[in-house]
Design a protein around this motif. Sequence first.
Motif, PDB file in Angstrom:
ATOM      1  N   PHE A   1      11.173  27.735   0.569  1.00 39.60           N
ATOM      2  CA  PHE A   1      11.428  27.948   1.993  1.00 39.60           C
ATOM      3  C   PHE A   1      10.683  26.889   2.817  1.00 39.60           C
ATOM      4  CE2 PHE A   1      10.343  29.989   6.061  1.00 39.60           C
ATOM      5  CZ  PHE A   1      11.611  30.278   6.511  1.00 39.60           C
ATOM      6  N   LYS A   2       9.414  26.685   2.458  1.00 46.47           N
ATOM      7  CA  LYS A   2       8.612  25.675   3.178  1.00 46.47           C
ATOM      8  C   LYS A   2       9.193  24.283   2.956  1.00 46.47           C
ATOM      9  CE  LYS A   2       4.272  28.120   2.708  1.00 46.47           C
ATOM     10  NZ  LYS A   2       3.096  28.148   1.846  1.00 46.47           N
ATOM     11  N   LEU A   3       9.658  24.053   1.728  1.00 41.46           N
ATOM     12  CA  LEU A   3      10.274  22.753   1.427  1.00 41.46           C
ATOM     13  C   LEU A   3      11.463  22.504   2.361  1.00 41.46           C
ATOM     14  CD1 LEU A   3      11.060  20.307  -0.567  1.00 41.46           C
ATOM     15  CD2 LEU A   3      12.522  22.003  -1.659  1.00 41.46           C
ATOM     16  N   CYS A   4      12.297  23.535   2.502  1.00 43.69           N
ATOM     17  CA  CYS A   4      13.484  23.396   3.366  1.00 43.69           C
ATOM     18  C   CYS A   4      13.067  23.106   4.804  1.00 43.69           C
ATOM     19  CB  CYS A   4      14.325  24.670   3.326  1.00 43.69           C
ATOM     20  SG  CYS A   4      15.054  24.950   1.722  1.00 43.69           S
ATOM     21  N   LEU A   5      12.040  23.804   5.268  1.00 43.73           N
ATOM     22  CA  LEU A   5      11.582  23.563   6.638  1.00 43.73           C
ATOM     23  C   LEU A   5      11.078  22.127   6.790  1.00 43.73           C
ATOM     24  CD1 LEU A   5       9.805  26.868   7.715  1.00 43.73           C
ATOM     25  CD2 LEU A   5      12.188  26.211   7.941  1.00 43.73           C
ATOM     26  N   ARG A   6      10.426  21.626   5.725  1.00 41.70           N
ATOM     27  CA  ARG A   6       9.931  20.244   5.780  1.00 41.70           C
ATOM     28  C   ARG A   6      11.093  19.253   5.785  1.00 41.70           C
ATOM     29  NH1 ARG A   6       4.936  21.039   1.635  1.00 41.70           N
ATOM     30  NH2 ARG A   6       3.353  21.539   3.176  1.00 41.70           N
ATOM     31  N   VAL A   7      12.120  19.566   4.999  1.00 46.11           N
ATOM     32  CA  VAL A   7      13.305  18.695   4.980  1.00 46.11           C
ATOM     33  C   VAL A   7      13.929  18.678   6.368  1.00 46.11           C
ATOM     34  CG1 VAL A   7      15.650  18.440   4.048  1.00 46.11           C
ATOM     35  CG2 VAL A   7      13.765  19.004   2.514  1.00 46.11           C
ATOM     36  N   LEU A   8      14.030  19.859   6.979  1.00 48.22           N
ATOM     37  CA  LEU A   8      14.600  19.930   8.330  1.00 48.22           C
ATOM     38  C   LEU A   8      13.707  19.215   9.328  1.00 48.22           C
ATOM     39  CD1 LEU A   8      15.867  23.618   8.326  1.00 48.22           C
ATOM     40  CD2 LEU A   8      17.276  21.571   8.446  1.00 48.22           C
ATOM     41  N   LYS A   9      12.387  19.376   9.126  1.00 46.63           N
ATOM     42  CA  LYS A   9      11.432  18.723  10.032  1.00 46.63           C
ATOM     43  C   LYS A   9      11.617  17.212   9.980  1.00 46.63           C
ATOM     44  CE  LYS A   9       6.512  18.398  10.610  1.00 46.63           C
ATOM     45  NZ  LYS A   9       5.269  18.604   9.865  1.00 46.63           N
ATOM     46  N   LYS A  10      11.846  16.717   8.768  1.00 50.98           N
ATOM     47  CA  LYS A  10      12.062  15.263   8.607  1.00 50.98           C
ATOM     48  C   LYS A  10      13.328  14.839   9.352  1.00 50.98           C
ATOM     49  CE  LYS A  10      11.079  11.276   6.863  1.00 50.98           C
ATOM     50  NZ  LYS A  10      11.966  10.623   5.914  1.00 50.98           N
TER      51      LYS A  10
ATOM     52  N   GLY B   1       0.177   9.627   2.406  1.00 51.55           N
ATOM     53  CA  GLY B   1       1.089   9.927   3.518  1.00 51.55           C
ATOM     54  C   GLY B   1       2.397   9.158   3.454  1.00 51.55           C
ATOM     55  N   TYR B   2       2.591   8.406   2.374  1.00 48.29           N
ATOM     56  CA  TYR B   2       3.807   7.596   2.258  1.00 48.29           C
ATOM     57  C   TYR B   2       4.988   8.460   1.810  1.00 48.29           C
ATOM     58  CZ  TYR B   2       1.478   3.032   2.655  1.00 48.29           C
ATOM     59  OH  TYR B   2       0.809   1.932   3.111  1.00 48.29           O
ATOM     60  N   TYR B   3       6.164   8.078   2.279  1.00 50.13           N
ATOM     61  CA  TYR B   3       7.380   8.714   1.767  1.00 50.13           C
ATOM     62  C   TYR B   3       7.848   7.939   0.539  1.00 50.13           C
ATOM     63  CZ  TYR B   3       7.629  11.681   5.845  1.00 50.13           C
ATOM     64  OH  TYR B   3       7.340  12.629   6.792  1.00 50.13           O
ATOM     65  N   PRO B   4       8.479   8.618  -0.430  1.00 39.51           N
ATOM     66  CA  PRO B   4       8.857   7.954  -1.684  1.00 39.51           C
ATOM     67  C   PRO B   4       9.626   6.656  -1.510  1.00 39.51           C
ATOM     68  CG  PRO B   4       9.180  10.297  -1.877  1.00 39.51           C
ATOM     69  CD  PRO B   4       8.794  10.046  -0.460  1.00 39.51           C
ATOM     70  N   LYS B   5      10.449   6.583  -0.458  1.00 39.55           N
ATOM     71  CA  LYS B   5      11.262   5.372  -0.280  1.00 39.55           C
ATOM     72  C   LYS B   5      10.401   4.149   0.022  1.00 39.55           C
ATOM     73  CE  LYS B   5      15.804   7.132   0.747  1.00 39.55           C
ATOM     74  NZ  LYS B   5      16.834   7.435   1.710  1.00 39.55           N
ATOM     75  N   LYS B   6       9.177   4.394   0.448  1.00 34.42           N
ATOM     76  CA  LYS B   6       8.283   3.286   0.779  1.00 34.42           C
ATOM     77  C   LYS B   6       7.476   2.829  -0.436  1.00 34.42           C
ATOM     78  CE  LYS B   6       8.952   3.248   5.324  1.00 34.42           C
ATOM     79  NZ  LYS B   6       9.413   2.093   6.059  1.00 34.42           N
TER      80      LYS B   6
ATOM     81  N   ASN C   1      14.444  10.424 -15.005  1.00 35.39           N
ATOM     82  CA  ASN C   1      14.756   9.997 -13.639  1.00 35.39           C
ATOM     83  C   ASN C   1      13.703  10.570 -12.709  1.00 35.39           C
ATOM     84  OD1 ASN C   1      17.090   8.830 -14.587  1.00 35.39           O
ATOM     85  ND2 ASN C   1      18.341  10.620 -14.142  1.00 35.39           N
ATOM     86  N   VAL C   2      13.263   9.752 -11.771  1.00 37.61           N
ATOM     87  CA  VAL C   2      12.251  10.234 -10.827  1.00 37.61           C
ATOM     88  C   VAL C   2      12.841  11.383 -10.012  1.00 37.61           C
ATOM     89  CG1 VAL C   2      10.827   9.615  -8.849  1.00 37.61           C
ATOM     90  CG2 VAL C   2      11.142   7.977 -10.697  1.00 37.61           C
ATOM     91  N   ALA C   3      12.179  12.525 -10.084  1.00 36.67           N
ATOM     92  CA  ALA C   3      12.675  13.713  -9.366  1.00 36.67           C
ATOM     93  C   ALA C   3      11.665  14.111  -8.304  1.00 36.67           C
ATOM     94  CB  ALA C   3      12.923  14.848 -10.342  1.00 36.67           C
ATOM     95  N   VAL C   4      11.757  13.460  -7.144  1.00 38.47           N
ATOM     96  CA  VAL C   4      10.884  13.822  -6.019  1.00 38.47           C
ATOM     97  C   VAL C   4      11.746  13.909  -4.759  1.00 38.47           C
ATOM     98  CG1 VAL C   4       8.789  12.770  -6.954  1.00 38.47           C
ATOM     99  CG2 VAL C   4      10.313  11.395  -5.540  1.00 38.47           C
ATOM    100  N   TYR C   5      11.212  14.576  -3.766  1.00 39.49           N
ATOM    101  CA  TYR C   5      11.955  14.757  -2.510  1.00 39.49           C
ATOM    102  C   TYR C   5      11.653  13.591  -1.557  1.00 39.49           C
ATOM    103  CZ  TYR C   5      13.018  19.458  -4.055  1.00 39.49           C
ATOM    104  OH  TYR C   5      13.489  20.524  -4.767  1.00 39.49           O
ATOM    105  N   ASN C   6      12.696  12.896  -1.156  1.00 41.64           N
ATOM    106  CA  ASN C   6      12.518  11.753  -0.248  1.00 41.64           C
ATOM    107  C   ASN C   6      12.037  12.189   1.130  1.00 41.64           C
ATOM    108  OD1 ASN C   6      13.241   9.693  -2.015  1.00 41.64           O
ATOM    109  ND2 ASN C   6      15.413  10.123  -1.709  1.00 41.64           N
ATOM    110  N   GLU C   7      12.252  13.448   1.448  1.00 43.11           N
ATOM    111  CA  GLU C   7      11.876  13.945   2.785  1.00 43.11           C
ATOM    112  C   GLU C   7      10.404  14.355   2.838  1.00 43.11           C
ATOM    113  OE1 GLU C   7      14.373  15.003   0.988  1.00 43.11           O
ATOM    114  OE2 GLU C   7      16.187  14.502   2.111  1.00 43.11           O
TER     115      GLU C   7
END
Lengths: 310, 387
Positions: free
Chosen positions: B4-13, A128-133, A83-89
Amino acid sequence: MIVRVKNLVKRYGELLALDHLSFTVNDGEVFGLLGPNGSGKTTAINCILSLLEYDKGEVEIFGRPMRPDAYDIKREIGIVMQNVAVYNELTVYENIDYFCGLYVEDKKLRKRLVEEAINFVGLKDFKGYYPKKLSGGLLRRLNIACGIAHKPKLIILDEPTVAVDPQSRYKILEGILELNRLGATVIYTSHYMEEVEQICSRIMIIDKGRAIATGTKDELKAMITLGEKITVESQHITPGQLNRLRALPHVMEAEYKNKQLVIKSGKGANNLEAVLDFIKKEKIQYGKIYSELPTLNDVFLEITGKQLRD
Amino acid sequence: MQVFKLCLRVLKKNIPSLLIYVVIFLAISLIMALAHTNEQEDALFSPSKSNIAFLSAEETPLVRGLKEELGKVANFVELPDDAEALQDALFFREVSYILRVPEGFSERFMNGEQVQLEKTIVPDSFSNAYLDLKIDQYLNSARLYVEQIEDLSQESLVQYLKSDLSADTPVELKTNGVKAADHVYTNYYFNYLAYSMLAVLILGTSALMLVYHDQDLQRRNACSPLSPGSFNRQFFLAILVFTGLTWFLMVIFCFLFNFKNLVNINAVFFVANSFVFAVCAAGISFLVGNMVKSESSIPAVCNVLTLGLAFISGVFVPAELLGSSVLKVASFTPTYWYVAANNRIAALASFNYASLQPVFSAMLIQAGFALAFIAIALVLGKKRRLE
């Protein structure tokens, strides 16, 4: 030897997911784990990576026992999950940077490695794309980039081409071979026999958690009696003709279905010639006639009595 | 510090959605707080005049003096001396008081006799009490002069009364020598903070917890050389930093707009109480974050929880207007104790143990809630990880 798995047993209640599974992976090879869905491939990978506790057996990687806290071993492993495991954010770049950063602390080195990984999987235009794109294929490539950016010695890819378009699949397979050429040892699991045949130097066929055959593709094909499969497209074949065909030397099986005559021959020379002579003699009208060498599916079929994709 | 940086980026998003909430919440807080401040100012004493029909059977200096004095607190309405007309005027509230001076009242009064004025009023009209007081004050003062000075003329009596009754006594309220600050705005602002801060924390923390509980990402991270302990530490540090920043931003906002009323000891307690509540809100957010399973459910859970807690705990509606059963239920929530502490802090004039004890108790209860929420969240989180 890079990986040694010995007598691995894993149960889910009554279900025996891995049944005394043993194999080794040598330095520099692309080792394929081939089996139908639910055969135990992913369970085996999870046990090797200590993501799952197993009931019995031993796993050694780089000659050291693998445990959940074997961080020095984990540092040298790249994993591409099913399963693709990446952060959408996070963007493409940030995702690769994050996963690479779990292994590489040096910022300068990491920046270089991330750029290399992006170029390697062909995501330069999507940094610079987000995974959802991203499309399914590009997402899979991102998943791979996240797994290999830190340049691991051992790369484990668990069905990385599921639901991927042919173009992306080709790129992914080419990339895996390139990684192997660059020195990485690869464990590749799939239920697509063509892929495994294409890239793996050694293959283990697995079913119901058991290793049923291991070897190079030629070695595996040599294990079975089937030597050639000849297909004849014909409008009409009488039962008498079919019986006479079955009586030919080397013909193991002949079946006429959907206006296709499929003849399975044993190992030996001139099988096709013998069939052509028979057709001529019986004055059978035909459209197309072609011959195929056995595939890994035939190997699986002959050993287990069922299709690989059942 | 990758996690920690990941969390800040998630919050930033998530900043745009969080900011929308912050801005809207703060704007509403400000508007409502200011509105309540104005209401409070309006509620301060301002004299109002009742409508009165003054019917006198004689025109003496004493009666004229009385009428003049009543003119300070009443509007005179001219009505015909007709029983039906007077009853109608009372019924339709044209007047709330009818005062009748009988024939020979002044003469008998000056002679020291017991005399009475006739009054007809709207029943239970509290504004008439003021008129009664004024009439009593005038006549009682006049009685004193009549009893003490012989041969006093009505004109002289009226002059004395006019001089006496025009005297005002200035009253200045002092609280331990400290200039009393206006805590009304601060009180409302910090009360509304319970809603806005909790909402922002739930939204942010839940977004983080969704990422934390993503099984695929969890497995992927478990393959890395980062220990679970280090991962968790960085993650929770991020939640703490987020909580701290949210609290700081919201408190600072109040200081920017209400600085002059926050340079006092009360403000220190307001801030301390809000900090304790922020920790508690972080606990609630952590618990909610462990329970939500999809991104789309976060705003719904957030709205139900924050609005529900705010309504029953006296954030939007003053606690005095809520039923005792509602308040009983609310006392099982930290918001209730936060608001109760704020209201007590606003009323604090002295800072000794006796006056501060209820405030500290409320803060301790909030801290207890925080511990309970975090403990439950940890148990639920572990259960969810093992699923």
